[in-house]
Write a protein that holds these residues in place. Structure first.
Motif, PDB file in Angstrom:
ATOM      1  N   TYR A 172       1.700 -30.518   9.147  1.00 22.99           N
ATOM      2  CA  TYR A 172       0.940 -30.739  10.311  1.00 22.99           C
ATOM      3  C   TYR A 172       0.662 -29.464  11.238  1.00 22.99           C
ATOM      4  O   TYR A 172       1.779 -28.735  11.510  1.00 22.99           O
ATOM      5  CB  TYR A 172       1.309 -31.916  11.303  1.00 22.99           C
ATOM      6  N   GLY A 173      -0.342 -29.281  11.774  1.00 20.54           N
ATOM      7  CA  GLY A 173      -0.362 -28.063  12.620  1.00 20.54           C
ATOM      8  C   GLY A 173      -1.580 -27.940  13.446  1.00 20.54           C
ATOM      9  O   GLY A 173      -2.499 -28.741  13.356  1.00 20.54           O
ATOM     10  N   ASN A 174      -2.015 -26.516  13.756  1.00 22.90           N
ATOM     11  CA  ASN A 174      -3.252 -26.517  14.556  1.00 22.90           C
ATOM     12  C   ASN A 174      -4.205 -25.184  13.809  1.00 22.90           C
ATOM     13  O   ASN A 174      -3.728 -24.372  13.340  1.00 22.90           O
ATOM     14  CB  ASN A 174      -3.058 -26.342  16.167  1.00 22.90           C
ATOM     15  N   PHE A 175      -5.359 -25.136  14.277  1.00 24.56           N
ATOM     16  CA  PHE A 175      -6.172 -23.916  13.978  1.00 24.56           C
ATOM     17  C   PHE A 175      -7.194 -23.588  14.966  1.00 24.56           C
ATOM     18  O   PHE A 175      -7.313 -24.718  15.867  1.00 24.56           O
ATOM     19  CB  PHE A 175      -6.704 -24.270  12.497  1.00 24.56           C
ATOM     20  N   ASN A 176      -7.631 -22.550  15.191  1.00 29.71           N
ATOM     21  CA  ASN A 176      -8.678 -22.192  16.111  1.00 29.71           C
ATOM     22  C   ASN A 176      -9.806 -21.822  15.723  1.00 29.71           C
ATOM     23  O   ASN A 176     -10.101 -21.068  14.619  1.00 29.71           O
ATOM     24  CB  ASN A 176      -8.053 -20.999  16.843  1.00 29.71           C
ATOM     25  N   VAL A 177     -10.862 -21.795  16.519  1.00 31.81           N
ATOM     26  CA  VAL A 177     -12.316 -21.850  16.048  1.00 31.81           C
ATOM     27  C   VAL A 177     -12.899 -21.169  17.260  1.00 31.81           C
ATOM     28  O   VAL A 177     -12.804 -21.447  18.560  1.00 31.81           O
ATOM     29  CB  VAL A 177     -13.296 -22.944  15.470  1.00 31.81           C
ATOM     30  N   ARG A 178     -13.472 -19.892  17.089  1.00 35.16           N
ATOM     31  CA  ARG A 178     -14.222 -19.163  18.249  1.00 35.16           C
ATOM     32  C   ARG A 178     -15.940 -19.220  18.177  1.00 35.16           C
ATOM     33  O   ARG A 178     -16.225 -19.063  17.002  1.00 35.16           O
ATOM     34  CB  ARG A 178     -13.929 -17.694  18.366  1.00 35.16           C
ATOM     35  N   THR A 179     -16.281 -19.960  19.279  1.00 33.60           N
ATOM     36  CA  THR A 179     -17.787 -19.784  19.165  1.00 33.60           C
ATOM     37  C   THR A 179     -18.640 -18.478  19.161  1.00 33.60           C
ATOM     38  O   THR A 179     -18.141 -17.667  20.151  1.00 33.60           O
ATOM     39  CB  THR A 179     -18.546 -20.532  20.228  1.00 33.60           C
ATOM     40  N   PRO A 180     -19.312 -18.056  18.299  1.00 36.08           N
ATOM     41  CA  PRO A 180     -19.903 -16.731  18.210  1.00 36.08           C
ATOM     42  C   PRO A 180     -20.871 -16.624  19.370  1.00 36.08           C
ATOM     43  O   PRO A 180     -21.555 -17.551  19.825  1.00 36.08           O
ATOM     44  CB  PRO A 180     -20.672 -16.851  16.775  1.00 36.08           C
ATOM     45  N   VAL A 181     -20.907 -15.365  19.674  1.00 40.46           N
ATOM     46  CA  VAL A 181     -21.868 -14.937  20.826  1.00 40.46           C
ATOM     47  C   VAL A 181     -23.116 -14.634  20.324  1.00 40.46           C
ATOM     48  O   VAL A 181     -23.189 -13.870  19.530  1.00 40.46           O
ATOM     49  CB  VAL A 181     -21.192 -13.666  21.951  1.00 40.46           C
ATOM     50  N   ALA A 218     -20.659 -25.736  22.853  1.00 41.08           N
ATOM     51  CA  ALA A 218     -19.582 -24.987  23.172  1.00 41.08           C
ATOM     52  C   ALA A 218     -20.034 -23.877  24.070  1.00 41.08           C
ATOM     53  O   ALA A 218     -21.409 -23.399  23.724  1.00 41.08           O
ATOM     54  CB  ALA A 218     -18.938 -24.617  21.873  1.00 41.08           C
ATOM     55  N   VAL A 219     -19.154 -23.391  24.503  1.00 41.71           N
ATOM     56  CA  VAL A 219     -19.600 -22.048  25.319  1.00 41.71           C
ATOM     57  C   VAL A 219     -19.228 -20.935  24.309  1.00 41.71           C
ATOM     58  O   VAL A 219     -18.276 -20.687  23.732  1.00 41.71           O
ATOM     59  CB  VAL A 219     -18.712 -21.829  26.581  1.00 41.71           C
ATOM     60  N   PRO A 220     -20.199 -19.851  24.458  1.00 47.16           N
ATOM     61  CA  PRO A 220     -20.214 -18.706  23.391  1.00 47.16           C
ATOM     62  C   PRO A 220     -19.038 -17.863  23.817  1.00 47.16           C
ATOM     63  O   PRO A 220     -18.870 -17.553  24.722  1.00 47.16           O
ATOM     64  CB  PRO A 220     -21.488 -17.947  23.711  1.00 47.16           C
ATOM     65  N   GLY A 221     -18.276 -17.546  22.838  1.00 41.77           N
ATOM     66  CA  GLY A 221     -17.197 -16.814  22.984  1.00 41.77           C
ATOM     67  C   GLY A 221     -15.840 -17.380  23.209  1.00 41.77           C
ATOM     68  O   GLY A 221     -14.658 -17.221  23.266  1.00 41.77           O
ATOM     69  N   ALA A 222     -15.828 -18.897  23.437  1.00 42.51           N
ATOM     70  CA  ALA A 222     -14.850 -19.689  23.654  1.00 42.51           C
ATOM     71  C   ALA A 222     -13.949 -20.132  22.523  1.00 42.51           C
ATOM     72  O   ALA A 222     -14.618 -20.133  21.544  1.00 42.51           O
ATOM     73  CB  ALA A 222     -15.162 -21.057  24.382  1.00 42.51           C
ATOM     74  N   THR A 223     -12.702 -20.453  22.541  1.00 41.58           N
ATOM     75  CA  THR A 223     -12.084 -20.832  21.565  1.00 41.58           C
ATOM     76  C   THR A 223     -11.525 -22.110  21.805  1.00 41.58           C
ATOM     77  O   THR A 223     -10.998 -22.467  22.655  1.00 41.58           O
ATOM     78  CB  THR A 223     -10.679 -19.813  21.389  1.00 41.58           C
ATOM     79  N   GLN A 224     -11.697 -22.920  20.609  1.00 36.89           N
ATOM     80  CA  GLN A 224     -11.227 -24.201  20.420  1.00 36.89           C
ATOM     81  C   GLN A 224     -10.247 -24.423  19.570  1.00 36.89           C
ATOM     82  O   GLN A 224     -10.251 -24.025  18.283  1.00 36.89           O
ATOM     83  CB  GLN A 224     -12.545 -25.163  20.013  1.00 36.89           C
ATOM     84  N   ALA A 225      -9.345 -25.415  19.903  1.00 40.58           N
ATOM     85  CA  ALA A 225      -8.054 -25.715  18.916  1.00 40.58           C
ATOM     86  C   ALA A 225      -8.339 -27.270  18.479  1.00 40.58           C
ATOM     87  O   ALA A 225      -8.695 -27.867  19.132  1.00 40.58           O
ATOM     88  CB  ALA A 225      -6.776 -25.639  19.830  1.00 40.58           C
ATOM     89  N   HIS A 226      -8.016 -27.128  17.081  1.00 41.41           N
ATOM     90  CA  HIS A 226      -8.063 -28.598  16.465  1.00 41.41           C
ATOM     91  C   HIS A 226      -6.707 -28.535  15.581  1.00 41.41           C
ATOM     92  O   HIS A 226      -6.185 -27.665  15.200  1.00 41.41           O
ATOM     93  CB  HIS A 226      -9.367 -28.621  15.665  1.00 41.41           C
ATOM     94  N   ASP A 227      -6.714 -29.906  15.216  1.00 43.36           N
ATOM     95  CA  ASP A 227      -5.332 -30.155  14.291  1.00 43.36           C
ATOM     96  C   ASP A 227      -6.068 -30.226  13.019  1.00 43.36           C
ATOM     97  O   ASP A 227      -6.906 -30.507  12.406  1.00 43.36           O
ATOM     98  CB  ASP A 227      -4.718 -31.344  14.705  1.00 43.36           C
TER      99      ASP A 227
END
Length: 309
Positions: A172-181, A218-227
């Protein structure tokens, strides 16, 4: 989408026999057991519950993965790794994946990041109970556009039988996604854009994997964390007189909150000890479901030496 089942282990036995025949020159060696230690990703994803021996240093310099992508493209990744048995039944590790992308992507090559790992065996296998181990890793991406660090925790179980061993892993862990600008729409993902290398749950998923419905909110350039999670099993068969181990595994992994189905992967591999200190490994795998369908080949060498720090 039609339901797809992972491959049966019985269907890969002929492939294991072919892999074993590729290495007829493997030396029979007394007191050589490194070939039986299946580290995660060397050469298959599912590992055993046996850490590196105390005061033993393992250096992996030639570890590589060649993956087939869509439209006739290929991608190469190398992953130098150093593991040391720091305490009884306890190892620490340091790795740094190096990627080589196809020509259309920029950058074409670079260091993906640095991973610091830890593994401890909770109990040694006994007559009635299996071996148990736990591990964790912190992965820190590098580069000017690097995403935040990610983590993973993992549990491992190994049980021996007269015909071989069976292993179970859960992570189990996490990963990050950044919304493109400045994006206008998300094109349908092509194979390779969302793929994750075999030895880390800590790699990131690119924005092309994210449904447009999530990106629009999502906000452009923002990073979201998911599991994310992973579960799989492996079997292996040792050939002691040839210092060779044959293995196969199947595992599923799920990246939550990005609209992707469970990815199922099957692998067959071999580890053979070519000298007292050097082990060679190779594996062939296939991603059967999910966004990243395709085939891949892994290969590598492990150099083991006794060392006191």
């Amino acid at each position: 989408m039609p339901k797809t089942h992972p491959p049966k282990l019985s269907s890969v036995l002929p492939v294991l026999m072919v892999l074993g025949a590729v290495f007829p020159g493997a030396r029979a060696a007394q007191a050589q057991v490194d070939y039986r230690n299946i580290d995660s990703g060397r050469p298959v994803r599912i590992g055993d519950a046996t850490p590196t021996a105390r005061r033993s240093l393992e250096v992996n310099l030639g570890n590589g993965r060649v993956q087939q992508l869509s439209q006739g493209r290929y991608r190469l990744q190398l992953e130098p790794r150093v593991t040391y048995g720091l305490l009884p039944r306890t190892e620490v590790s340091l790795r740094s994946p190096i990627f080589f992308n196809e020509r259309a992507l920029r950058p074409r090559a670079g260091v993906a990041g640095v991973g610091v790992g830890f593994e401890h065996q909770l109990r040694i296998e006994s007559l009635h109970l299996p071996a148990l181990a736990v591990g964790s890793e912190l992965f820190v991406p590098t580069g000017p556009q690097a995403l935040p660090p990610t983590y993973s925790v993992r549990g491992m179980m190994t049980r021996s039988f007269p015909v071989g061993r069976i292993h179970f892993n859960g992570a189990y862990g996490n990963f990050n996604v950044r919304t493109p600008v400045g994006f206008e729409k998300i094109l349908p993902p092509i194979h390779g854009a969302c793929s994750v290398a075999p030895t880390e749950l800590a790699m990131t998923v690119r924005f092309a994997c994210t449904p447009s419905s999530l990106l629009s909110a999502a906000v452009p350039g923002a990073t979201q964390a998911h599991d994310r999670w992973l579960f799989g099993m492996a079997v292996d068969k040792s050939l002691p007189l040839r210092s060779t181990l044959l293995m196969a595994d199947v595992f599923g992994q799920k990246y939550r909150s990005i609209g992707r189905p469970v990815d199922w992967t099957g692998e067959v591999g071999i580890r053979t000890q070519i000298s007292r200190t050097i082990v060679f490994d190779a594996a062939f795998g296939r991603l059967f479901t999910g966004e990243s369908r395709g085939t891949f080949l892994t290969f590598g060498t492990t150099i083991s030496r006794a060392l006191t720090l």
